[in-house]
Design an enzyme around this catalytic site. Structure first.
Site, PDB file in Angstrom:
ATOM      1  N   ASN A  14     -19.789  10.673 -18.678  1.00 28.81           N
ATOM      2  CA  ASN A  14     -19.558  10.367 -20.949  1.00 28.81           C
ATOM      3  C   ASN A  14     -20.885   9.616 -21.462  1.00 28.81           C
ATOM      4  OD1 ASN A  14     -18.148  10.716 -23.068  1.00 28.81           O
ATOM      5  ND2 ASN A  14     -15.967   9.368 -22.706  1.00 28.81           N
ATOM      6  N   TRP A  15     -21.517  10.166 -21.534  1.00 27.33           N
ATOM      7  CA  TRP A  15     -22.179   8.792 -23.011  1.00 27.33           C
ATOM      8  C   TRP A  15     -21.634   8.327 -23.673  1.00 27.33           C
ATOM      9  CZ3 TRP A  15     -27.802  11.492 -23.470  1.00 27.33           C
ATOM     10  CH2 TRP A  15     -28.183  12.428 -21.607  1.00 27.33           C
ATOM     11  N   LYS A  16     -20.629   8.629 -24.772  1.00 25.04           N
ATOM     12  CA  LYS A  16     -19.782   8.169 -25.257  1.00 25.04           C
ATOM     13  C   LYS A  16     -20.627   7.963 -26.053  1.00 25.04           C
ATOM     14  CE  LYS A  16     -16.176   6.231 -21.834  1.00 25.04           C
ATOM     15  NZ  LYS A  16     -15.589   5.168 -22.460  1.00 25.04           N
ATOM     16  N   HIS A 106      -9.605  12.739 -25.002  1.00 24.91           N
ATOM     17  CA  HIS A 106     -10.146  11.173 -24.698  1.00 24.91           C
ATOM     18  C   HIS A 106      -8.943  10.172 -24.927  1.00 24.91           C
ATOM     19  CE1 HIS A 106     -12.440   8.177 -23.109  1.00 24.91           C
ATOM     20  NE2 HIS A 106     -12.664   8.667 -22.271  1.00 24.91           N
ATOM     21  N   GLU A 108      -9.961   7.813 -25.776  1.00 25.31           N
ATOM     22  CA  GLU A 108     -10.406   6.804 -27.338  1.00 25.31           C
ATOM     23  C   GLU A 108      -9.909   7.717 -28.749  1.00 25.31           C
ATOM     24  OE1 GLU A 108     -13.952   5.286 -24.451  1.00 25.31           O
ATOM     25  OE2 GLU A 108     -14.264   6.564 -25.851  1.00 25.31           O
ATOM     26  N   GLU A 176      -7.378   9.949 -16.493  1.00 25.90           N
ATOM     27  CA  GLU A 176      -7.681   8.759 -16.959  1.00 25.90           C
ATOM     28  C   GLU A 176      -6.480   7.577 -17.343  1.00 25.90           C
ATOM     29  OE1 GLU A 176     -12.064   8.648 -18.326  1.00 25.90           O
ATOM     30  OE2 GLU A 176     -10.962   9.384 -19.662  1.00 25.90           O
ATOM     31  N   GLY A 182     -12.931   0.464 -18.487  1.00 31.76           N
ATOM     32  CA  GLY A 182     -14.113  -0.220 -19.061  1.00 31.76           C
ATOM     33  C   GLY A 182     -13.498  -1.641 -18.157  1.00 31.76           C
ATOM     34  N   SER A 222     -13.597   3.116 -14.121  1.00 30.53           N
ATOM     35  CA  SER A 222     -13.787   1.809 -14.213  1.00 30.53           C
ATOM     36  C   SER A 222     -14.459   2.560 -12.894  1.00 30.53           C
ATOM     37  CB  SER A 222     -13.732   0.764 -13.813  1.00 30.53           C
ATOM     38  OG  SER A 222     -12.754   0.098 -14.539  1.00 30.53           O
ATOM     39  N   GLY A 243     -17.830   6.758 -17.104  1.00 30.48           N
ATOM     40  CA  GLY A 243     -17.974   6.546 -18.600  1.00 30.48           C
ATOM     41  C   GLY A 243     -19.498   5.156 -18.302  1.00 30.48           C
ATOM     42  N   GLY A 244     -19.685   4.300 -17.920  1.00 30.36           N
ATOM     43  CA  GLY A 244     -20.395   3.087 -18.631  1.00 30.36           C
ATOM     44  C   GLY A 244     -21.368   3.178 -17.989  1.00 30.36           C
TER      45      GLY A 244
END
Length: 264
Positions: A14-16, A106, A108, A176, A182, A222, A243-244
């Protein structure tokens, strides 16, 4: 479950809100090249990326032209097919871009856009209507975990989102824990397994035992190359929503190759 071997692991990035369409072309080319060797088989592990909406046409063109074995999807979808809904994106549009997947619910979106279980359920229905596979995200905050215990909130979110969905629906579930996203502090494999097992049991109750056995359940929060193999050893964890780390070419490639560096 008996059919565990039929669930192809899914590693999803997921590049967000990162990478413009030119950057996405460069990244996808490098990712495909990085994975194009004997140490990875797309038959063993499916790889999917979730770029921003503005990148999807570029990704589609590249994947199609170069016949890349990468799947891709969108980060959200509208509950509506068309109309006066400024800024929203219809599932019909995503299907025309040959998206395979779409992330729904998600944390967010739930937090920053106040999406309710009812809205998320409507988006799941819209995705399925247009032939998209929902990647339905569920998870609890640290406060939820302390108040209700493990799995209660994610299971309730799953049940609410699947109300009215056909018993044979094709979907992916992503657990999640909000407290892990994160933070650098992932859940333990045992914690992830406990919740994923409860989610599979809810799928069996809400949909069917056959769908529960076939549905892939991912862990997200994470995730990195150093901990992915531990999660993948668990019987009810079928992949990861990254994610990141999905924006780091070497790290994401190493996550995809989890079978190479640790026996799983």
């Amino acid at each position: 479950m008996d059919s565990i071997m039929t669930r192809t692991p899914l590693i999803a990035g997921n590049w967000k809100m990162n990478l413009d369409h030119l950057q996405s072309i460069a990244f996808v080319q490098k990712l495909a090249w990085s994975l194009k060797d004997a140490s990875h088989s797309f038959d063993d592990v499916e790889v999917a990326i979730f770029p921003p909406f503005t990148d999807l046409r570029s990704v589609q063109t590249l994947v199609s032209a170069d016949k890349l074995e990468l799947a891709y999807g969108a980060q959200d979808v509208s509950a509506h097919d068309s109309g006066a809904y400024t800024g929203e994106i219809s599932g019909q549009f995503l299907a025309k871009l040959e998206c395979a997947y779409v992330i729904i619910g998600h944390s967010e979106r739930r937090t920053l856009h106040n999406e309710t279980d009812e809205e998320i359920g409507a988006k799941v229905a819209a995705a399925l209507k247009h032939g998209l596979v929902p990647v339905l995200c569920v998870g609890e905050t640290a406060e939820d975990l302390e108040k209700f215990g493990p799995s209660a909130v994610p299971v309730a979110q799953l049940k609410a989102a699947l109300a009215g969905v056909a018993s044979d629906a094709n979907l992916v579930v992503a657990y999640e824990p909000v407290w892990a996203i994160g933070s650098g502090q992932a859940a333990t494999p045992e914690q992830a397994e406990q919740v994923c097992a409860a989610l599979r049991a809810e799928l069996a109750t809400t949909l069917s035992s056959e769908t529960a056995a076939a549905t892939r359940i991912l862990y997200g929060g994470s995730v990195k190359s150093g901990n992915i193999a531990g999660f993948m050893r668990e019987p009810n964890v079928d992949g990861a929503l990254v994610g990141g780390a999905s924006l780091d070419l070497d790290e994401f490639s190493a996550i995809v190759r989890y079978k190479k560096h640790v026996g799983v």
